[in-house]
Write an enzyme that holds these catalytic residues in place. Sequence first.
Site, PDB file in Angstrom:
ATOM      1  N   GLY A   1     -63.088 -40.727 -48.091  1.00 24.07           N
ATOM      2  CA  GLY A   1     -62.876 -41.261 -46.809  1.00 24.07           C
ATOM      3  C   GLY A   1     -62.389 -42.680 -46.961  1.00 24.07           C
TER       4      GLY A   1
ATOM      5  N   VAL B   1     -66.520 -46.860 -44.173  1.00 22.44           N
ATOM      6  CA  VAL B   1     -67.529 -45.752 -44.138  1.00 22.44           C
ATOM      7  C   VAL B   1     -68.140 -45.703 -45.588  1.00 22.44           C
ATOM      8  CG1 VAL B   1     -68.185 -43.464 -43.629  1.00 22.44           C
ATOM      9  CG2 VAL B   1     -66.552 -44.535 -42.250  1.00 22.44           C
ATOM     10  N   GLY B   2     -67.352 -45.862 -46.613  1.00 23.91           N
ATOM     11  CA  GLY B   2     -67.957 -45.730 -48.090  1.00 23.91           C
ATOM     12  C   GLY B   2     -68.901 -46.591 -48.262  1.00 23.91           C
TER      13      GLY B   2
ATOM     14  N   GLU C   1     -65.127 -41.068 -53.145  1.00 18.06           N
ATOM     15  CA  GLU C   1     -63.557 -41.016 -53.375  1.00 18.06           C
ATOM     16  C   GLU C   1     -62.836 -41.963 -52.217  1.00 18.06           C
ATOM     17  OE1 GLU C   1     -61.911 -39.159 -55.730  1.00 18.06           O
ATOM     18  OE2 GLU C   1     -63.625 -38.702 -56.751  1.00 18.06           O
TER      19      GLU C   1
HETATM   20  P1  NAD Z   1     -62.605 -39.566 -41.577  1.00 21.19           P
HETATM   21  O1  NAD Z   1     -62.493 -40.480 -40.506  1.00 21.19           O
HETATM   22  O2  NAD Z   1     -62.462 -38.171 -41.485  1.00 21.19           O
HETATM   23  O3  NAD Z   1     -63.917 -39.954 -42.195  1.00 21.19           O
HETATM   24  C1  NAD Z   1     -64.442 -39.473 -43.442  1.00 21.19           C
HETATM   25  C2  NAD Z   1     -65.589 -38.686 -43.057  1.00 21.19           C
HETATM   26  O4  NAD Z   1     -66.724 -39.928 -42.829  1.00 21.19           O
HETATM   27  C3  NAD Z   1     -65.872 -37.825 -42.067  1.00 21.19           C
HETATM   28  O5  NAD Z   1     -66.473 -36.614 -42.333  1.00 21.19           O
HETATM   29  C4  NAD Z   1     -66.630 -38.584 -40.800  1.00 21.19           C
HETATM   30  O6  NAD Z   1     -67.226 -37.816 -40.072  1.00 21.19           O
HETATM   31  C5  NAD Z   1     -67.447 -39.581 -41.601  1.00 21.19           C
HETATM   32  N1  NAD Z   1     -67.720 -40.717 -40.994  1.00 21.19           N
HETATM   33  C6  NAD Z   1     -66.832 -41.510 -39.989  1.00 21.19           C
HETATM   34  N2  NAD Z   1     -67.488 -42.577 -39.714  1.00 21.19           N
HETATM   35  C7  NAD Z   1     -68.598 -42.550 -39.972  1.00 21.19           C
HETATM   36  C8  NAD Z   1     -69.839 -43.323 -39.992  1.00 21.19           C
HETATM   37  N3  NAD Z   1     -69.791 -44.522 -39.300  1.00 21.19           N
HETATM   38  N4  NAD Z   1     -71.083 -43.081 -40.657  1.00 21.19           N
HETATM   39  C9  NAD Z   1     -71.034 -42.006 -41.354  1.00 21.19           C
HETATM   40  N5  NAD Z   1     -69.915 -41.107 -41.601  1.00 21.19           N
HETATM   41  C10 NAD Z   1     -68.723 -41.348 -41.017  1.00 21.19           C
HETATM   42  O7  NAD Z   1     -61.362 -39.936 -42.891  1.00 21.19           O
HETATM   43  P2  NAD Z   1     -60.785 -41.458 -43.077  1.00 21.19           P
HETATM   44  O8  NAD Z   1     -61.748 -42.140 -43.535  1.00 21.19           O
HETATM   45  O9  NAD Z   1     -60.010 -41.803 -42.176  1.00 21.19           O
HETATM   46  O10 NAD Z   1     -59.839 -40.981 -44.335  1.00 21.19           O
HETATM   47  C11 NAD Z   1     -58.991 -41.512 -44.719  1.00 21.19           C
HETATM   48  C12 NAD Z   1     -59.197 -42.469 -45.973  1.00 21.19           C
HETATM   49  O11 NAD Z   1     -59.648 -41.490 -47.064  1.00 21.19           O
HETATM   50  C13 NAD Z   1     -57.971 -42.930 -46.550  1.00 21.19           C
HETATM   51  O12 NAD Z   1     -58.502 -44.403 -47.071  1.00 21.19           O
HETATM   52  C14 NAD Z   1     -57.695 -42.205 -47.895  1.00 21.19           C
HETATM   53  O13 NAD Z   1     -57.104 -42.880 -48.862  1.00 21.19           O
HETATM   54  C15 NAD Z   1     -58.982 -41.810 -48.163  1.00 21.19           C
HETATM   55  N6  NAD Z   1     -59.000 -40.640 -48.989  1.00 21.19           N
HETATM   56  C16 NAD Z   1     -59.270 -40.650 -50.320  1.00 21.19           C
HETATM   57  C17 NAD Z   1     -59.358 -39.437 -50.933  1.00 21.19           C
HETATM   58  C18 NAD Z   1     -59.778 -39.435 -52.419  1.00 21.19           C
HETATM   59  O14 NAD Z   1     -59.756 -38.251 -52.933  1.00 21.19           O
HETATM   60  N7  NAD Z   1     -59.871 -40.460 -53.012  1.00 21.19           N
HETATM   61  C19 NAD Z   1     -58.639 -38.120 -50.367  1.00 21.19           C
HETATM   62  C20 NAD Z   1     -58.579 -38.324 -48.973  1.00 21.19           C
HETATM   63  C21 NAD Z   1     -58.606 -39.442 -48.438  1.00 21.19           C
END
Ligand code: NAD
Length: 439
Positions: free
Chosen positions: A193, A197-198, A215
Amino acid sequence: MTTATEQPADVVARLRATFRTGRTKPVARRTDQLRRLRALLTERGADLAAALHADLGKSSTEAYRTEIDFTVREIDHTLDHLDAWLRPESAPVPAHLGTDASAWTQYDPLGVVLVIAPWNYPAQLLLAPLVGALAAGNTVVVKPSELAPATSAALARLLPAYLDTDTVAVVEGGVPETTALLAERFDHIFYTGNGTVGRIVLRAAAEHLTPVTLELGGKSPVFVDRDADLAVVADRLARGKFLNAGQTCVAPDYVLTDPRTAAALEPLLTGAVEALYGTDPQSSPEYGRIVNERHFDRLTGLLESGRTVVGGGTDRTDKYIAPTVLADVDPKSPVMREEIFGPILPIVTVSGLDEAIAFVNDRDKPLALYVFTESDATRARIAAETSSGGLGFGLPLAHLTVSDLPFGGVGESGMGNYHGRYSIETFSHRKAVLAKPLG
Ligand code: NAD
């Protein structure tokens, strides 16, 4: 299966109890679970495809290609090679330990793994890490993204129907549920993600000294050299960029090229978009939609960042944004300040290779970097002088379909990697063993 009343602590305790019995460890048990997961994908692929269409307007072709069949291939590759990957590796023993001593490494499963998935490839990005975690002999809690609710519900229904429910647990939910999960002690956390959040995940993991794979994303640049066959470049760029309406972590984010090449590329990109989706992409069954209104509004705010070469059309009620190419884009404009994660491709002009390399190195290390060139010297310079999670010469996205390549980021684009044998490395502990006879 997790029940509505089962708390995260209970789920983790239940899976830890399974792990302690040792029953997830035999290779036959691991491959049995993988075969069951494969059966889910082949027997119920249509359910997942329908959910992906509901969440993201994904066409069935795209759903199978990038999520369902993708995961089947990952399973098959793992089934073919798991025995070899798990084989202990002997290590030379130094002379002071005597000639009768022996040393080797063996892969131990870690225990209970947490996989947190995002919404853009909501099936693949939950299931491919699950394949690795199961192959390595762990129990696994999977948390689908709440922003892809149909896929989340389908996974929560199907996974318990096919897999051992004391080995794999699905926990659905958003921030509160994920926060509660992160308070528990896991043996590995695998998060896909965004970087904000990471950081939350990494902080929570630090409390328990839990190892983490992140990731993440960011802006993946493309450099187009003046010697490249621009018709091929335009076709491959359009395919890579507009897949899933640009909501792909490794999508080409922006193009760097010299002004003359940019001018020649513009009409070819227009032609490539029309060849893929026709003159009215909104009516093309192959073209996806933006995940929600928040992202739609964010993306439409970026459309003013340059001169529109093709696209620019939007329809909020349909969450539709046309495949769009912007030219004459200022590097300081809004579209260049964040990961686009949508169907907008800006072209930024540079004087040539030196400036392109400096441009990339001045910014966060990308998840992917793509280069179109005929020159071996240019390829060698890019490979040596830039850092990115992956590097693609001549073809965007495809490196992540090579099961024998590690997939992951570096710096802001993430830490750790997976796919194929690299998933075994990620989800195992490589234990050092020394043996010396007592006699
Ligand atoms: P998202 O909003 O679905 O969040 C990812 C996960 O984090 C979800 O399961 C969500 O419930 C959880 N989450 C959200 N907020 C949280 C919090 N405060 N505390 C704990 N968990 C929480 O997805 P996103 O982040 O919008 O995804 C898009 C991003 O992910 C982009 O930056 C994209 O480049 C990156 N991405 C990376 C890869 C990879 O393989 N490297 C793949 C897909 C997406």
